[in-house]
Design an enzyme around this catalytic site. Sequence first.
Site, PDB file in Angstrom:
ATOM      1  N   HIS A  54       0.861  -1.181   0.000  1.00  0.00           N
ATOM      2  CA  HIS A  54       0.000   0.000   0.000  1.00  0.00           C
ATOM      3  C   HIS A  54       0.899   1.234   0.000  1.00  0.00           C
ATOM      4  CE1 HIS A  54       1.083   0.041   4.207  1.00  0.00           C
ATOM      5  NE2 HIS A  54       0.489  -1.118   4.407  1.00  0.00           N
ATOM      6  N   GLY A  56       1.960   3.069   2.236  1.00  0.00           N
ATOM      7  CA  GLY A  56       3.000   3.068   3.272  1.00  0.00           C
ATOM      8  C   GLY A  56       4.272   2.413   2.745  1.00  0.00           C
ATOM      9  N   HIS A  57       4.122   1.287   2.048  1.00  0.00           N
ATOM     10  CA  HIS A  57       5.300   0.634   1.450  1.00  0.00           C
ATOM     11  C   HIS A  57       5.892   1.516   0.346  1.00  0.00           C
ATOM     12  CE1 HIS A  57       2.881  -2.902   2.887  1.00  0.00           C
ATOM     13  NE2 HIS A  57       4.067  -3.214   3.388  1.00  0.00           N
ATOM     14  N   SER A 205      -2.590  -0.013   6.466  1.00  0.00           N
ATOM     15  CA  SER A 205      -2.170  -1.350   6.888  1.00  0.00           C
ATOM     16  C   SER A 205      -2.816  -2.364   5.958  1.00  0.00           C
ATOM     17  CB  SER A 205      -2.648  -1.596   8.326  1.00  0.00           C
ATOM     18  OG  SER A 205      -2.589  -2.972   8.613  1.00  0.00           O
ATOM     19  N   SER A 206      -2.103  -3.470   5.742  1.00  0.00           N
ATOM     20  CA  SER A 206      -2.705  -4.517   4.901  1.00  0.00           C
ATOM     21  C   SER A 206      -3.932  -5.122   5.592  1.00  0.00           C
ATOM     22  CB  SER A 206      -1.672  -5.602   4.590  1.00  0.00           C
ATOM     23  OG  SER A 206      -1.106  -6.054   5.782  1.00  0.00           O
ATOM     24  N   ARG A 207      -4.073  -4.879   6.916  1.00  0.00           N
ATOM     25  CA  ARG A 207      -5.247  -5.423   7.622  1.00  0.00           C
ATOM     26  C   ARG A 207      -6.520  -4.611   7.380  1.00  0.00           C
ATOM     27  NH1 ARG A 207      -2.462  -6.251  13.531  1.00  0.00           N
ATOM     28  NH2 ARG A 207      -0.892  -7.721  12.844  1.00  0.00           N
TER      29      ARG A 207
END
Length: 298
Positions: A54, A56-57, A205-207
């Site tokens: 996402h 963030g990465h 977050s991936s969550r």
Amino acid sequence: MPLVGLTHVALERWLHQVSTMLIVRTLSDLRAACATLRTQHGGLGFVPTMGALHDGHRALVRAAVASGVPAVASIFVNPLQFNATEDLSRYPRDEAGDLAALEACGCSLVWLPDVETMYPPGEATTIALTGPAERWEGDARPGHFRGVATVCAKLFGQVRPDRAYFGEKDWQQLQVVTRMVADLLLPLEIVGIETVREPDGLALSSRNRFLSPEGRASAPVLNRVLRDTALSLASGAPTEPALNAARGRLTEAGFAVDYFALVDGPTLAPIDCPDPTARLIATARLGTVRLLDNVPAQ
Ligand code: PAF
């Protein structure tokens, strides 16, 4: 188009197409590609990931690229950092989407190891941790940081970067890896990058994709309560009542609070009053989704 694999012809082509991203799946290809990049550019920046990328990465890869050396990223869903109660198979995977995202933000090389390469048959070594790995996520997810530290040490040994980039969102992870690099005298610098957020404050977050529509609507409250608490601590409010009020607000908003604490930034030890390195850290669940966030406390 990214190049896959590293025949001599592919290496030659890659060297002449500076904007082309190379994808490698074997350790020998990785070593050859890293050596070539290091010789040509004098260093490497590294972004370890488990995929499901996402913004963030993307911010981590962009920071690596902006440092002036080629960015290497890895995608490896690390079984050692999942414990028996966590479902490794549920971890989101989207290799094609991740590779496209990495290429779009200027990544030069992607390392896609398999489990046998990272954990060879007969392997007998993992990293034991104390200090910042104790408490909080360390209690909630036994063995998690042992898995993170072990895989990071292996990835650092494989890529041999000058710098590796980690998001501040996983504050405890950032401190655990920073401490490990210092303690093991590993020749790289760990760089923390500020958390990337949705416009309403929710940390990426991936969550987040697992939140229900109602959960998604409530989720930004976690960051709002952290920021409000940081403000009241900065204006002199006593710590324990401020933390209790924060836990109460989150519970009212439908969260099950795992912890909401004021800690020393580098060691994660609980503290009684904010200082320049202090951090407010929180983990709270909405249904089955565990959300983590943290903010500076001063
Ligand atoms: O933050 C993550 O995605 C993982 O914990 C990491 C650092 C890639 C290690 O597997």
